[in-house]
Scaffold this motif. Sequence first.
Motif, PDB file in Angstrom:
ATOM      1  N   GLU A  54      44.161  48.475  38.735  1.00 20.61           N
ATOM      2  CA  GLU A  54      44.661  48.045  40.049  1.00 20.61           C
ATOM      3  C   GLU A  54      43.907  48.755  41.160  1.00 20.61           C
ATOM      4  OE1 GLU A  54      46.713  45.710  40.158  1.00 20.61           O
ATOM      5  OE2 GLU A  54      47.613  45.743  38.152  1.00 20.61           O
ATOM      6  N   VAL A  55      43.403  49.955  40.887  1.00 22.18           N
ATOM      7  CA  VAL A  55      42.804  50.805  41.925  1.00 22.18           C
ATOM      8  C   VAL A  55      41.299  50.550  42.079  1.00 22.18           C
ATOM      9  CG1 VAL A  55      42.377  53.213  42.586  1.00 22.18           C
ATOM     10  CG2 VAL A  55      44.523  52.597  41.466  1.00 22.18           C
ATOM     11  N   ALA A  56      40.615  50.356  40.968  1.00 19.05           N
ATOM     12  CA  ALA A  56      39.148  50.229  41.020  1.00 19.05           C
ATOM     13  C   ALA A  56      38.741  48.772  41.237  1.00 19.05           C
ATOM     14  CB  ALA A  56      38.545  50.748  39.724  1.00 19.05           C
ATOM     15  N   ARG A  57      37.715  48.576  42.087  1.00 17.89           N
ATOM     16  CA  ARG A  57      37.196  47.234  42.355  1.00 17.89           C
ATOM     17  C   ARG A  57      35.680  47.282  42.460  1.00 17.89           C
ATOM     18  NH1 ARG A  57      40.879  45.750  40.674  1.00 17.89           N
ATOM     19  NH2 ARG A  57      42.572  44.410  41.342  1.00 17.89           N
ATOM     20  N   ASP A  58      35.039  46.141  42.264  1.00 14.12           N
ATOM     21  CA  ASP A  58      33.589  45.998  42.452  1.00 14.12           C
ATOM     22  C   ASP A  58      32.774  46.989  41.626  1.00 14.12           C
ATOM     23  OD1 ASP A  58      33.839  43.858  44.146  1.00 14.12           O
ATOM     24  OD2 ASP A  58      34.059  45.131  45.922  1.00 14.12           O
ATOM     25  N   VAL A  59      33.235  47.206  40.420  1.00 16.11           N
ATOM     26  CA  VAL A  59      32.542  48.119  39.508  1.00 16.11           C
ATOM     27  C   VAL A  59      31.451  47.328  38.776  1.00 16.11           C
ATOM     28  CG1 VAL A  59      32.915  49.474  37.406  1.00 16.11           C
ATOM     29  CG2 VAL A  59      34.584  49.583  39.267  1.00 16.11           C
ATOM     30  N   ASP A  60      30.303  47.961  38.565  1.00 14.56           N
ATOM     31  CA  ASP A  60      29.228  47.289  37.829  1.00 14.56           C
ATOM     32  C   ASP A  60      29.460  47.356  36.320  1.00 14.56           C
ATOM     33  OD1 ASP A  60      27.075  46.697  39.939  1.00 14.56           O
ATOM     34  OD2 ASP A  60      27.621  48.793  40.343  1.00 14.56           O
ATOM     35  N   LEU A  61      29.966  48.504  35.879  1.00 14.83           N
ATOM     36  CA  LEU A  61      30.082  48.708  34.430  1.00 14.83           C
ATOM     37  C   LEU A  61      31.329  49.521  34.128  1.00 14.83           C
ATOM     38  CD1 LEU A  61      28.965  48.783  31.511  1.00 14.83           C
ATOM     39  CD2 LEU A  61      27.657  50.797  32.173  1.00 14.83           C
ATOM     40  N   VAL A  62      32.117  49.052  33.169  1.00 14.18           N
ATOM     41  CA  VAL A  62      33.221  49.856  32.643  1.00 14.18           C
ATOM     42  C   VAL A  62      32.864  50.227  31.209  1.00 14.18           C
ATOM     43  CG1 VAL A  62      35.643  49.888  31.923  1.00 14.18           C
ATOM     44  CG2 VAL A  62      34.999  48.787  34.079  1.00 14.18           C
ATOM     45  N   LEU A  63      32.794  51.522  30.937  1.00 17.68           N
ATOM     46  CA  LEU A  63      32.712  51.968  29.549  1.00 17.68           C
ATOM     47  C   LEU A  63      34.117  52.423  29.180  1.00 17.68           C
ATOM     48  CD1 LEU A  63      30.067  53.767  27.558  1.00 17.68           C
ATOM     49  CD2 LEU A  63      32.380  54.666  27.489  1.00 17.68           C
ATOM     50  N   ASP A  64      34.762  51.640  28.323  1.00 13.14           N
ATOM     51  CA  ASP A  64      36.147  51.945  27.968  1.00 13.14           C
ATOM     52  C   ASP A  64      36.152  52.717  26.651  1.00 13.14           C
ATOM     53  OD1 ASP A  64      38.807  52.150  27.543  1.00 13.14           O
ATOM     54  OD2 ASP A  64      39.218  49.996  27.432  1.00 13.14           O
ATOM     55  N   PRO A  82      43.293  46.704  22.381  1.00 13.23           N
ATOM     56  CA  PRO A  82      43.864  45.480  22.953  1.00 13.23           C
ATOM     57  C   PRO A  82      44.010  45.504  24.475  1.00 13.23           C
ATOM     58  CG  PRO A  82      45.454  46.623  21.508  1.00 13.23           C
ATOM     59  CD  PRO A  82      44.142  47.311  21.355  1.00 13.23           C
ATOM     60  N   HIS A  83      44.140  46.718  25.085  1.00 16.59           N
ATOM     61  CA  HIS A  83      44.349  46.755  26.548  1.00 16.59           C
ATOM     62  C   HIS A  83      43.037  46.749  27.341  1.00 16.59           C
ATOM     63  CE1 HIS A  83      48.492  47.379  25.644  1.00 16.59           C
ATOM     64  NE2 HIS A  83      48.226  48.499  24.990  1.00 16.59           N
ATOM     65  N   SER A  84      41.919  46.747  26.640  1.00 15.89           N
ATOM     66  CA  SER A  84      40.623  46.873  27.313  1.00 15.89           C
ATOM     67  C   SER A  84      40.369  45.734  28.300  1.00 15.89           C
ATOM     68  CB  SER A  84      39.514  46.911  26.263  1.00 15.89           C
ATOM     69  OG  SER A  84      38.360  47.459  26.801  1.00 15.89           O
ATOM     70  N   ARG A  85      40.907  44.575  27.972  1.00 16.71           N
ATOM     71  CA  ARG A  85      40.690  43.374  28.781  1.00 16.71           C
ATOM     72  C   ARG A  85      41.140  43.515  30.243  1.00 16.71           C
ATOM     73  NH1 ARG A  85      42.605  37.712  26.212  1.00 16.71           N
ATOM     74  NH2 ARG A  85      42.491  36.614  28.200  1.00 16.71           N
ATOM     75  N   ARG A  86      42.136  44.394  30.470  1.00 17.82           N
ATOM     76  CA  ARG A  86      42.648  44.565  31.852  1.00 17.82           C
ATOM     77  C   ARG A  86      41.536  45.015  32.792  1.00 17.82           C
ATOM     78  NH1 ARG A  86      44.762  50.586  31.877  1.00 17.82           N
ATOM     79  NH2 ARG A  86      43.607  51.271  30.048  1.00 17.82           N
ATOM     80  N   PHE A  87      40.446  45.605  32.259  1.00 17.75           N
ATOM     81  CA  PHE A  87      39.364  46.101  33.120  1.00 17.75           C
ATOM     82  C   PHE A  87      38.469  44.986  33.649  1.00 17.75           C
ATOM     83  CE2 PHE A  87      40.360  50.157  30.997  1.00 17.75           C
ATOM     84  CZ  PHE A  87      40.552  50.931  32.132  1.00 17.75           C
ATOM     85  N   LEU A  88      38.615  43.761  33.110  1.00 16.07           N
ATOM     86  CA  LEU A  88      37.757  42.664  33.580  1.00 16.07           C
ATOM     87  C   LEU A  88      37.900  42.462  35.081  1.00 16.07           C
ATOM     88  CD1 LEU A  88      38.214  40.037  30.723  1.00 16.07           C
ATOM     89  CD2 LEU A  88      36.276  41.582  31.119  1.00 16.07           C
ATOM     90  N   ARG A  89      39.139  42.645  35.588  1.00 16.41           N
ATOM     91  CA  ARG A  89      39.380  42.370  37.021  1.00 16.41           C
ATOM     92  C   ARG A  89      38.732  43.418  37.922  1.00 16.41           C
ATOM     93  NH1 ARG A  89      45.774  43.643  36.601  1.00 16.41           N
ATOM     94  NH2 ARG A  89      45.351  42.760  34.579  1.00 16.41           N
ATOM     95  N   THR A  90      38.315  44.549  37.378  1.00 12.49           N
ATOM     96  CA  THR A  90      37.680  45.581  38.211  1.00 12.49           C
ATOM     97  C   THR A  90      36.190  45.316  38.428  1.00 12.49           C
ATOM     98  OG1 THR A  90      36.971  47.053  36.425  1.00 12.49           O
ATOM     99  CG2 THR A  90      39.236  47.316  37.204  1.00 12.49           C
TER     100      THR A  90
END
Length: 337
Positions: free
Chosen positions: A229-239, A244-252
């Motif tokens: 919810e806090v992070a936006r416009d990120v180029d890369l997420v290394l999770d 199963p919860h990794s998908r929530r990072f797509l919106r960032t």
Amino acid sequence: MSTHTMRAIRLHEFGGPEVLRYEEAPVPEPGPGEVLVRVHAVGVNPPDWYAREGMPNVPPELKPPFHLPLIPGTDVSGVVAAVAADVSGFAAGDEVIGLLRFPTALQGSAYAEYVTAPASDFARKPAAVDHVHAAGLPMSGLTAWQFLIELGHDHPSPFQEAPHRPMALGSGTTVLINGAAGGVGHLALQLAKWKGARVIAVASGAHETFLRELGADEFIDYTKDRPEEVARDVDLVLDAVGGPHSRRFLRTLKRGGSLYPVYFGEFDDEENAKLGVTVTATQVRSSGEQLAELGLLLDAGTVRVAVDSTFPLAEARAAHERASRGHIQGKIVLTVA
Ligand SMILES: NC(=O)c1ccc[n+]([C@@H]2O[C@H](COP(=O)([O-])OP(=O)(O)OC[C@H]3O[C@@H](n4cnc5c(N)ncnc54)[C@H](OP(=O)(O)O)[C@@H]3O)[C@@H](O)[C@H]2O)c1
């Protein structure tokens, strides 16, 4: 003790930390292309406890062929005791580190006084650090390297058909690292900083000072704020938590961005295409060559391995109990007298 036996941790059945037995075992002999190492320290990694548990959630056809009794462990720092006649790169007395036989055997028998592995799995130990810190590097460091810097091989991954191709990192890149305080996370953070990226670290609050000291530009305490919810416009997420919860990072992610889940989760190709993002991953592989490159970064002080805690080899059970409590900061390491 005979010169042909050693002390090692073995499991004769799968189960909790109590199945780890400290006992006598035969000293292995190096086969063709292999090196025998006197182990000084062993890095502990999640696959050690996945193996100890017998991978109960993995379908039988996908389970590795574990033979009991099994000596767990993949990460060592030690001294070469002998080399096979056809090995030219190492000699007795060399200090070395290695991620052993991964993923070919999934466990490399590292929880022992002696271990053998292909010479190609080893690199010289970085001289600037002791065996304990060096033993924390192999699996976590190679995972961070192969996800972020260079895959370095063409072996297919069991997690996806296409090979993982890391995106280029630079001063214009924002990288969010979830699970930033753990083994993979704290090394990934430092590699991203080395490449000039801006890094947002996500961890529980107790790790904030540690992660800022490693170079994190921003910190999100996931116990207070939801990073997605806090992070936006990120180029890369290394999770580095993944699952199963990794998908929530797509919106960032911004369009053109990527998500690297280190632990497999389920993703929808159509959704990814609609968002204009890439989800890609790999499985870490042994590589003496890449470890040597990481070793140079340790020698230069560019990257450091943080040690959460150490335990004597005989107390591997206590090390696994520590791991099961979570919130690991850096690496758990076993010391071998
Ligand atoms: N694909 C591959 O080849 C590969 C290779 C290596 C590892 N892995 C996988 O990668 C994962 C991480 O491995 P590791 O060795 O780095 O584990 P680790 O050392 O145990 O680190 C896990 C870290 O995650 C943090 N964490 C836990 N829950 C979190 C959450 N909800 N949000 C953010 N952080 C959280 C923990 O501390 P806090 O909760 O206190 O922040 C801890 O620092 C494991 O699942 C492992 O199996 C995959």
